[in-house]
Design a protein around this motif. Structure first.
Motif, PDB file in Angstrom:
ATOM      1  N   MET A   1       0.918  -1.040  -0.068  1.00 49.07           N
ATOM      2  CA  MET A   1       0.187  -0.082   0.061  1.00 49.07           C
ATOM      3  C   MET A   1       0.789   1.275   0.214  1.00 49.07           C
ATOM      4  SD  MET A   1      -2.995  -1.122   2.907  1.00 49.07           S
ATOM      5  CE  MET A   1      -4.029   0.204   2.522  1.00 49.07           C
ATOM      6  N   SER A   2       0.416   2.284  -0.854  1.00 51.07           N
ATOM      7  CA  SER A   2       1.149   3.540  -0.648  1.00 51.07           C
ATOM      8  C   SER A   2       0.691   4.319   0.783  1.00 51.07           C
ATOM      9  CB  SER A   2       0.601   4.470  -1.824  1.00 51.07           C
ATOM     10  OG  SER A   2      -0.803   4.747  -1.543  1.00 51.07           O
ATOM     11  N   GLN A   3       1.321   5.236   1.071  1.00 47.78           N
ATOM     12  CA  GLN A   3       1.010   5.835   2.625  1.00 47.78           C
ATOM     13  C   GLN A   3      -0.425   6.660   2.416  1.00 47.78           C
ATOM     14  OE1 GLN A   3       4.274   8.658   2.747  1.00 47.78           O
ATOM     15  NE2 GLN A   3       5.479   7.355   4.082  1.00 47.78           N
ATOM     16  N   GLU A   4      -0.724   7.018   1.131  1.00 48.08           N
ATOM     17  CA  GLU A   4      -2.319   7.753   0.620  1.00 48.08           C
ATOM     18  C   GLU A   4      -3.115   6.642   1.322  1.00 48.08           C
ATOM     19  OE1 GLU A   4      -4.606  10.310  -2.182  1.00 48.08           O
ATOM     20  OE2 GLU A   4      -2.429   9.776  -2.603  1.00 48.08           O
ATOM     21  N   GLU A   5      -2.800   5.399   0.537  1.00 49.36           N
ATOM     22  CA  GLU A   5      -3.934   4.441   0.704  1.00 49.36           C
ATOM     23  C   GLU A   5      -4.049   3.626   2.143  1.00 49.36           C
ATOM     24  OE1 GLU A   5      -3.633   2.146  -3.712  1.00 49.36           O
ATOM     25  OE2 GLU A   5      -2.027   1.786  -2.016  1.00 49.36           O
ATOM     26  N   PHE A   6      -2.920   3.711   2.704  1.00 47.37           N
ATOM     27  CA  PHE A   6      -2.844   3.308   4.214  1.00 47.37           C
ATOM     28  C   PHE A   6      -3.564   4.350   4.980  1.00 47.37           C
ATOM     29  CE2 PHE A   6      -0.715   3.154   8.434  1.00 47.37           C
ATOM     30  CZ  PHE A   6      -0.698   1.255   8.566  1.00 47.37           C
ATOM     31  N   GLY A   7      -3.421   5.553   4.782  1.00 49.33           N
ATOM     32  CA  GLY A   7      -3.990   6.806   5.660  1.00 49.33           C
ATOM     33  C   GLY A   7      -5.447   6.913   5.366  1.00 49.33           C
ATOM     34  N   GLU A   8      -5.889   6.599   4.147  1.00 55.36           N
ATOM     35  CA  GLU A   8      -7.351   6.533   3.881  1.00 55.36           C
ATOM     36  C   GLU A   8      -8.073   5.563   4.670  1.00 55.36           C
ATOM     37  OE1 GLU A   8      -7.889   5.974  -0.288  1.00 55.36           O
ATOM     38  OE2 GLU A   8      -7.421   8.127  -0.852  1.00 55.36           O
TER      39      GLU A   8
ATOM     40  N   GLN B   1       0.470  12.693   4.810  1.00 56.95           N
ATOM     41  CA  GLN B   1       1.572  13.564   5.542  1.00 56.95           C
ATOM     42  C   GLN B   1       1.425  12.921   6.964  1.00 56.95           C
ATOM     43  OE1 GLN B   1      -0.906  15.169   3.742  1.00 56.95           O
ATOM     44  NE2 GLN B   1       0.201  16.448   2.038  1.00 56.95           N
ATOM     45  N   THR B   2       0.291  12.717   7.422  1.00 58.72           N
ATOM     46  CA  THR B   2       0.336  12.105   8.935  1.00 58.72           C
ATOM     47  C   THR B   2       1.010  10.753   9.264  1.00 58.72           C
ATOM     48  OG1 THR B   2      -1.763  13.405   9.306  1.00 58.72           O
ATOM     49  CG2 THR B   2      -1.060  11.505  10.770  1.00 58.72           C
ATOM     50  N   VAL B   3       0.683   9.735   7.859  1.00 55.32           N
ATOM     51  CA  VAL B   3       1.170   8.599   7.968  1.00 55.32           C
ATOM     52  C   VAL B   3       2.839   8.673   7.859  1.00 55.32           C
ATOM     53  CG1 VAL B   3       1.355   6.331   6.594  1.00 55.32           C
ATOM     54  CG2 VAL B   3      -0.905   7.594   6.972  1.00 55.32           C
ATOM     55  N   SER B   4       3.289   9.693   6.899  1.00 56.32           N
ATOM     56  CA  SER B   4       4.765   9.926   6.708  1.00 56.32           C
ATOM     57  C   SER B   4       5.623  10.438   7.962  1.00 56.32           C
ATOM     58  CB  SER B   4       5.105  11.119   5.574  1.00 56.32           C
ATOM     59  OG  SER B   4       6.422  11.226   5.576  1.00 56.32           O
ATOM     60  N   LYS B   5       4.694  11.033   8.793  1.00 49.23           N
ATOM     61  CA  LYS B   5       5.390  11.519   9.898  1.00 49.23           C
ATOM     62  C   LYS B   5       5.282  10.225  10.877  1.00 49.23           C
ATOM     63  CE  LYS B   5       4.482  16.607  10.097  1.00 49.23           C
ATOM     64  NZ  LYS B   5       3.903  17.776  10.741  1.00 49.23           N
ATOM     65  N   TRP B   6       4.341   9.526  11.158  1.00 41.84           N
ATOM     66  CA  TRP B   6       4.271   8.226  11.832  1.00 41.84           C
ATOM     67  C   TRP B   6       5.496   7.312  11.666  1.00 41.84           C
ATOM     68  CZ3 TRP B   6      -1.224   6.251  11.047  1.00 41.84           C
ATOM     69  CH2 TRP B   6      -2.264   7.183  11.563  1.00 41.84           C
TER      70      TRP B   6
ATOM     71  N   LEU C   1      -4.404  17.778  10.048  1.00 40.21           N
ATOM     72  CA  LEU C   1      -3.555  18.744   9.096  1.00 40.21           C
ATOM     73  C   LEU C   1      -2.089  18.722   9.700  1.00 40.21           C
ATOM     74  CD1 LEU C   1      -5.678  21.842   8.443  1.00 40.21           C
ATOM     75  CD2 LEU C   1      -5.616  19.700   7.166  1.00 40.21           C
ATOM     76  N   ASP C   2      -1.939  18.324  11.090  1.00 43.49           N
ATOM     77  CA  ASP C   2      -0.537  18.382  11.639  1.00 43.49           C
ATOM     78  C   ASP C   2      -0.655  17.894  12.790  1.00 43.49           C
ATOM     79  OD1 ASP C   2       2.199  19.148  11.678  1.00 43.49           O
ATOM     80  OD2 ASP C   2       1.891  20.997  12.196  1.00 43.49           O
ATOM     81  N   SER C   3       0.523  17.299  13.451  1.00 38.11           N
ATOM     82  CA  SER C   3       0.586  16.486  14.495  1.00 38.11           C
ATOM     83  C   SER C   3       1.989  17.050  15.274  1.00 38.11           C
ATOM     84  CB  SER C   3       0.869  14.923  14.418  1.00 38.11           C
ATOM     85  OG  SER C   3      -0.274  14.470  13.930  1.00 38.11           O
ATOM     86  N   PHE C   4       1.969  17.142  16.557  1.00 41.28           N
ATOM     87  CA  PHE C   4       3.121  17.732  17.179  1.00 41.28           C
ATOM     88  C   PHE C   4       3.148  17.118  18.770  1.00 41.28           C
ATOM     89  CE2 PHE C   4      -0.199  20.873  17.375  1.00 41.28           C
ATOM     90  CZ  PHE C   4      -0.407  21.384  18.480  1.00 41.28           C
TER      91      PHE C   4
END
Length: 337
Positions: A18-25, A32-37, A173-176
């Motif tokens: 799966m792509s990050q976008e598919e996983f995130g959906e 972007q959130t999946v990438s940060k994880w 939109l963002d995590s911190f």
């Protein structure tokens, strides 16, 4: 085998092709959130961890046991910015601020206070924009056991618990994360003006008394204001993108503004929102804004340039001759990484 949670999540995703976008959906998260994880720049909250376990048939033990980037006392609370339609929410460990438009006529902002996943309403501002401009914006806030308000119906809302399932229906939109003293702030001579402004501004300044309620929250490039001064019905709630650069701060203008003062005859009073604005950061760190349709460039582009500075203080030249001070050692309600 010991590894970070981000690496475990990446292995689960890649093994499914799966792509990050598919996983995130599948999890209600953005790419972007999946990438940060996966880069261990943010940690999914417990609801997302449970969802990963159920959707991909992986036990929570497999996900969490022998993880190397958790604190000894457990998983850190992940703060975030959420948006859907005409509503934006920013949540920290101790606060949740909500800014919204409703029914095409109502604009409002709320503050919930608590700890972790349980937060209760402690302040609200709301305005029906169909009323005449001279009419005041309604407000209420609680200090100790007293509610200060110009709208008795709001008093009954104080203490109402925020429904966390709402966040599951919104885009993150963002995590911190909260800085619990594990990352010291740098001086200007160590990192320069731009990075010093980035570090020093992150966090929450909060003050509440019988004659005022004020919160200033900055996640880095996004700033949130919620303030009530009952005298003169002095109310200011706003969201804006303000990005540090080598000479100070660049502002794209506000995308939410609720500014009431006396009879609202002053030029700075106004009520609008445009949650179509998006923050974009290029590879070189340059921040740009794309606009929605409701209020394009409603407050214009502005810059606040450094007037003077020392190792632990930066003074920017503000509007109408005002000075905007930033201090390395300013006391905050919460500090962000």
């Amino acid at each position: 085998m010991n590894m970070t949670l981000g690496r475990k999540i990446q292995e689960i995703r890649v093994s499914r092709g799966m792509s990050q976008e598919e996983f995130g959906e599948m999890l209600g998260a953005t790419r972007q959130t999946v990438s940060k994880w996966e880069l261990d720049q943010a940690v999914p909250d417990i609801r997302k961890i449970v969802a990963i376990s159920r959707l991909f048939c992986v036990s929570t033990d497999d996900l969490l046991v022998n993880v190397t980037n958790f604190e000894k006392e457990g998983v850190r609370f992940v703060c975030g910015i959420y948006r859907k339609g005409c509503c934006e929410i920013v949540e920290t460990e101790k606060l949740l601020l909500e800014y919204y438009g409703r029914d095409k006529h109502t604009i409002g902002a709320r503050v919930y206070k608590g700890n972790g996943s349980v937060k209760k309403l402690t302040a609200i501002c709301e305005r029906d924009c169909r009323i005449s401009r001279e009419e005041p914006t309604f407000y209420a806030y609680q200090y100790n056991d007293t509610v200060y308000t110009n709208h008795p119906e709001f008093e009954a809302l104080m203490g109402e618990e925020f429904r966390r399932e709402r966040l599951d229906q919104m885009d993150r939109l963002d995590s911190f994360l909260i800085n619990h003293g594990d990352k010291p702030l740098h001086t200007v001579s160590e990192v320069g003006i731009r990075r010093a402004l980035e570090e020093w501004r992150k966090g929450v300044v909060m003050s509440v008394s019988d004659d005022s309620f004020r919160i200033s929250l900055c996640t880095g490039n996004v700033e949130y204001i919620f303030s009530i001064y009952p005298q003169d019905t002095n109310i200011y709630c706003g969201c804006s993108y303000n990005a540090p650069f080598e000479l100070g701060l660049k502002s794209s203008g506000q995308y939410f503004r609720m500014r009431n003062y006396k009879d609202n005859s002053d030029f700075f009073c106004g009520f609008f929102f445009d949650f179509g604005r998006q923050l974009q950061e290029d590879k070189d760190g340059t921040v740009t804004i794309s606009y929605g349709q409701d209020q394009p460039d409603a407050c214009g582009m502005m810059q606040w340039i450094v007037k003077r500075y020392s190792d632990d203080e930066i003074i920017l030249q503000g509007c109408n001759g005002d000075e905007y001070p930033f201090h390395k050692d300013e006391t905050k309600f919460e500090y962000f990484l």
